[in-house]
Design an enzyme around this catalytic site. Structure first.
Site, PDB file in Angstrom:
ATOM      1  N   ARG A   1      55.744 -32.943 -69.307  1.00  0.00           N
ATOM      2  CA  ARG A   1      55.262 -34.067 -70.109  1.00  0.00           C
ATOM      3  C   ARG A   1      56.376 -34.635 -70.983  1.00  0.00           C
ATOM      4  O   ARG A   1      56.441 -35.834 -71.209  1.00  0.00           O
ATOM      5  CB  ARG A   1      54.040 -33.658 -70.910  1.00  0.00           C
ATOM      6  CG  ARG A   1      52.816 -33.475 -69.982  1.00  0.00           C
ATOM      7  CD  ARG A   1      51.615 -32.942 -70.698  1.00  0.00           C
ATOM      8  NE  ARG A   1      51.106 -33.826 -71.717  1.00  0.00           N
ATOM      9  CZ  ARG A   1      50.175 -34.760 -71.517  1.00  0.00           C
ATOM     10  NH1 ARG A   1      49.669 -34.937 -70.314  1.00  0.00           N
ATOM     11  NH2 ARG A   1      49.749 -35.496 -72.513  1.00  0.00           N
TER      12      ARG A   1
ATOM     13  N   HIS B   1      52.126 -39.063 -63.601  1.00  0.00           N
ATOM     14  CA  HIS B   1      51.022 -38.427 -64.319  1.00  0.00           C
ATOM     15  C   HIS B   1      51.440 -37.007 -64.642  1.00  0.00           C
ATOM     16  O   HIS B   1      52.112 -36.353 -63.850  1.00  0.00           O
ATOM     17  CB  HIS B   1      49.750 -38.406 -63.469  1.00  0.00           C
ATOM     18  CG  HIS B   1      48.646 -37.627 -64.108  1.00  0.00           C
ATOM     19  ND1 HIS B   1      47.954 -38.113 -65.194  1.00  0.00           N
ATOM     20  CD2 HIS B   1      48.156 -36.392 -63.848  1.00  0.00           C
ATOM     21  CE1 HIS B   1      47.057 -37.206 -65.549  1.00  0.00           C
ATOM     22  NE2 HIS B   1      47.163 -36.155 -64.764  1.00  0.00           N
TER      23      HIS B   1
END
Length: 70
Positions: free
Chosen positions: A20, A53
Site C-alpha cells: 500500500r 488496488h
C-alpha cells in the site's frame, strides 16, 4: 477504459502495508501531491482509473482473490 487486469498475490510479514505504501494514496490527485514517486501517481489517470488496488487486510485480499479466480 481497459478491461484487462492482472492479479498479483504477495506473501510475507508486513506485505500489505509495504504494498500500500508503494502504490500510494487511493486517489490519483492525492498520490501526485503526497507521494509523487508512488505507482498511482505515475500510472493512475483519475479516481476510478487509479491503476492499482491494494487490499487493506488479509480477509479483504482473500475475498478479492476468490472473486477474480471464479
Amino acid at each position: 477504459m481497459c478491461n484487462t487486469y492482472g492479479l498479483l498475490s504477495f506473501t510475507g510479514k508486513g506485505i500489505i502495508d509495504e504494498w500500500r505504501e508503494l502504490i500510494g494514496p487511493t486517489t490519483v490527485e492525492e498520490a501526485k501531491e503526497k507521494a509523487p514517486e508512488s505507482l498511482r501517481a505515475q500510472y493512475g489517470t483519475r479516481e476510478m482509473l487509479n491503476a492499482l488496488h491494494g487490499s487493506d487486510s488479509l480477509q479483504s485480499a482473500s475475498r478479492l482473490t476468490f472473486i477474480t479466480r471464479n
